[in-house]
Design a protein around this motif. Sequence first.
Motif, PDB file in Angstrom:
ATOM      1  N   GLY A   1      -4.087   2.357   6.303  1.00 12.69           N
ATOM      2  CA  GLY A   1      -4.622   3.576   5.712  1.00 12.69           C
ATOM      3  C   GLY A   1      -4.040   4.837   6.320  1.00 12.69           C
ATOM      4  O   GLY A   1      -3.421   5.652   5.624  1.00 12.69           O
TER       5      GLY A   1
ATOM      6  N   SER B   1      -6.801   2.882  -2.170  1.00 11.75           N
ATOM      7  CA  SER B   1      -7.585   2.451  -1.009  1.00 11.75           C
ATOM      8  C   SER B   1      -8.904   1.821  -1.417  1.00 11.75           C
ATOM      9  O   SER B   1      -9.552   1.154  -0.598  1.00 11.75           O
ATOM     10  CB  SER B   1      -7.851   3.646  -0.077  1.00 11.75           C
TER      11      SER B   1
ATOM     12  N   MET C   1      -0.242   6.704   5.136  1.00  7.96           N
ATOM     13  CA  MET C   1      -0.226   8.093   4.687  1.00  7.96           C
ATOM     14  C   MET C   1       0.708   8.944   5.543  1.00  7.96           C
ATOM     15  O   MET C   1       1.362   9.862   5.028  1.00  7.96           O
ATOM     16  CB  MET C   1      -1.659   8.653   4.719  1.00  7.96           C
TER      17      MET C   1
ATOM     18  N   HIS D   1      -4.565   8.400  -3.728  1.00  7.71           N
ATOM     19  CA  HIS D   1      -4.576   7.400  -2.656  1.00  7.71           C
ATOM     20  C   HIS D   1      -5.941   6.740  -2.522  1.00  7.71           C
ATOM     21  O   HIS D   1      -6.034   5.557  -2.174  1.00  7.71           O
ATOM     22  CB  HIS D   1      -4.198   8.043  -1.320  1.00  7.71           C
TER      23      HIS D   1
ATOM     24  N   ILE E   1       0.949   4.111  -3.010  1.00  6.48           N
ATOM     25  CA  ILE E   1       0.494   5.497  -2.863  1.00  6.48           C
ATOM     26  C   ILE E   1       1.639   6.484  -2.968  1.00  6.48           C
ATOM     27  O   ILE E   1       1.437   7.639  -3.367  1.00  6.48           O
ATOM     28  CB  ILE E   1      -0.255   5.718  -1.529  1.00  6.48           C
TER      29      ILE E   1
ATOM     30  N   HIS F   1       0.835  -1.203   0.000  1.00  6.03           N
ATOM     31  CA  HIS F   1       0.000   0.000   0.000  1.00  6.03           C
ATOM     32  C   HIS F   1       0.871   1.255   0.000  1.00  6.03           C
ATOM     33  O   HIS F   1       0.628   2.185  -0.780  1.00  6.03           O
ATOM     34  CB  HIS F   1      -0.909  -0.011   1.226  1.00  6.03           C
TER      35      HIS F   1
ATOM     36  N   ASP G   1      -7.671   8.470   3.329  1.00  4.54           N
ATOM     37  CA  ASP G   1      -7.154   7.154   2.977  1.00  4.54           C
ATOM     38  C   ASP G   1      -7.794   6.061   3.825  1.00  4.54           C
ATOM     39  O   ASP G   1      -8.204   5.009   3.316  1.00  4.54           O
ATOM     40  CB  ASP G   1      -5.635   7.127   3.153  1.00  4.54           C
TER      41      ASP G   1
END
Length: 727
Positions: free
Chosen positions: A379, A361, A383, A357, A111, A107, A147
């Motif tokens: 999440g 997500s 970020m 993002h 992102i 992830h 996110d």
Amino acid sequence: MATTTSVRRPGGPRRRFTPAGIALWGSIALVGAVCWTVLALSRGEEVSALWILFAALASYAIAYRFYARFIANRVLGVDDTRATPAERLENGQDYDVTDRRVLFGHHFAAIAGAGPLVGPVLAAQMGYLPGTIWIIVGVILAGAVQDMMVLFFSMRRDGKSLGQMVRDEIGVIGGTAALIAVFAIMIIILAVLALVVVNALAESPWGVFSIGLTIPIALFMGFYLRYLRPGRVSETTAIGVALLLLAIIVGGWIDDTGLGETLTLSHETLTICLIVYGFIASVLPVWMLLTPRDYLSTFMKVGVIVLLAVGLLLARPALQNEDVTSFALDGDGPVFAGKLFPFVFITIACGALSGFHALISSGTTPKMIAKEGQVRMIGYGGMLMESFVAISALIAACVIDQGLYFAMNSPAGATGGTAASAAEFVGTLGFTISPDTLTQAAAAVQEPSLVSRTGGAPTLAVGISTIFTDAFGGGLAAFWYHFAIMFEALFILTAVDAGTRVGRFMLQDTIGNFWPRFGDTSWKPAAWGASAVVVAAWGYMLYVGVTDPLGGINQLFPLFGISNQLLAAIALCLCVTLMLKHGKARWVWVPLVPLVWDLVTTMTASWQKVFSDNPAIGYFAQADRYRDARDAGEVLAPAKDVGQMDQVITNSTTNGVLQLSFAVLVIVVVANALVVWVRAVRAGSLPTTEVPATPSKIVAPADFFATAEEKAAQREWEESQLSGSPR
């Protein structure tokens, strides 16, 4: 498959603070308060970069510990007794239960593209303070909130894409507008990400060699973890990291060999290579290439950023620019035109708030997450990690000589492209740098020239090289520079492959509304066809950027920044809608506050980019300027002939039309959503497309480190598995 346990239910238990906990978090808050005070009040004296570093770290820690937990438990109500889509729909292709640490790596890698590296570097022309405030405050209250909430809502809807969720929850009109806007903006974002990769790797055999080897290394890791040594995440990681470091070291040896000459690729050749790679990566099973490659690259990304933090502690460099420069107030900066508001907020997109993002997500990640409680770690935490990358990039741009900074980041049309003309141009900005200094700076990193190396990536590489050389010594400026260039390319490329896959999901979802069979992500004809369309679209935009006379990054990055934030507005609008439809009006301010701010800044920026009569800002004004000059028989720099003049006119007009179209589509989405909001408030709640809860049969910790409670539950689960009795 995960084999650990979590017992979290909606709301979660409240935890009491111990004296030690109070002392720890009180100390962190005090450090953050002192750092912010110094940054706010320092005027006219030398300011250490460490004040920014510790202000960021303290703020992130408090936000993750308190605000993120509040949102997960109280606002969203995560429930680990519910099965996630990865568990219920697992097919080994797109839906695949993934270890939380591996998924965090995927992830974060997906992102963290060009935005947190390029945006802060460009925005440094406005001073260190505006960027610092927006990156830190923006991520805590907006970016990380978006996110985590989008990931949660998509997970509760079988991993549906952002555009499809808007269509399902807001309505056909707003949903159709969202589907069009989201897909079109996605193409622009992917093109810009790929453009930065091309600019970083062009004529760089070291970078091409090292980046190229990450593909077979990732394939090996994928098969090793799935078939040879299942579940051995740490073992696989150690092997992968060792091979990656070897690839980096060997890459530095091939520059002067025959292989080095072969791998010295042009912008156009790299464009073709990226298009082919994007297609292949988007159709292969996620476990085979995408997940292990992103996980592998995350170790390098996080490792470099941690090393940069250590370098800052050792070197303790001072910030070379002002807190707020005159360019921020007058809007006449040479790097990009426009005043502090709204342009610092759309130049620094990723790292503070990024609509891209929301696509990840609601794309790959919700189809792979094992437990709902992990949305906070993946999440919100993912970020925060990207925001730290953005802060590191800002610091790196602010600690180098500002004469060198403006010589590198001003376009060739302004600098003249030579050391002598660039030094003269920088003098007109109020900075002093000699041609010899520019030449020596280029020689130190073994580059032919650093003049007008726009796009942010070379500037960040110089900043990293400067910090590492001062911190660790050894005269390795050239090594650190090329290492940083390769790091940036790897950083961005992982977002391109994941983004292409998400674009395929979006296109399949859209067409699936009319042809259900096409919406099946496991049907290869649909998957391959949609992937081909996506890579062809962003590949075309990439080629336009590569061949643009004004420099593709100068033309596309403003469009990228505003469009990215408009995409965030769509995502936050969906979050507000679902909060109200679920009867949670009490907590609707969590996504509503960032939505209002985002709409104000992006609509202001869109208006200026479309309707400003300043050719340096307005797209149509720029097109008119070149059109008038062409009709008068003139050729304006940096265009070299009438053909390039026509290309500038076409590109500027296209950008203006796209910017206006995106803004109108977002307005349609918000207007449609307002109707739903009013109905939801009046009724107290409304039906949603959330799938019914299914009891989970697998279990996993919610964070990087399992709690004592989770470890005890894990032992109980393992014992029940051995005895064959049900849990």
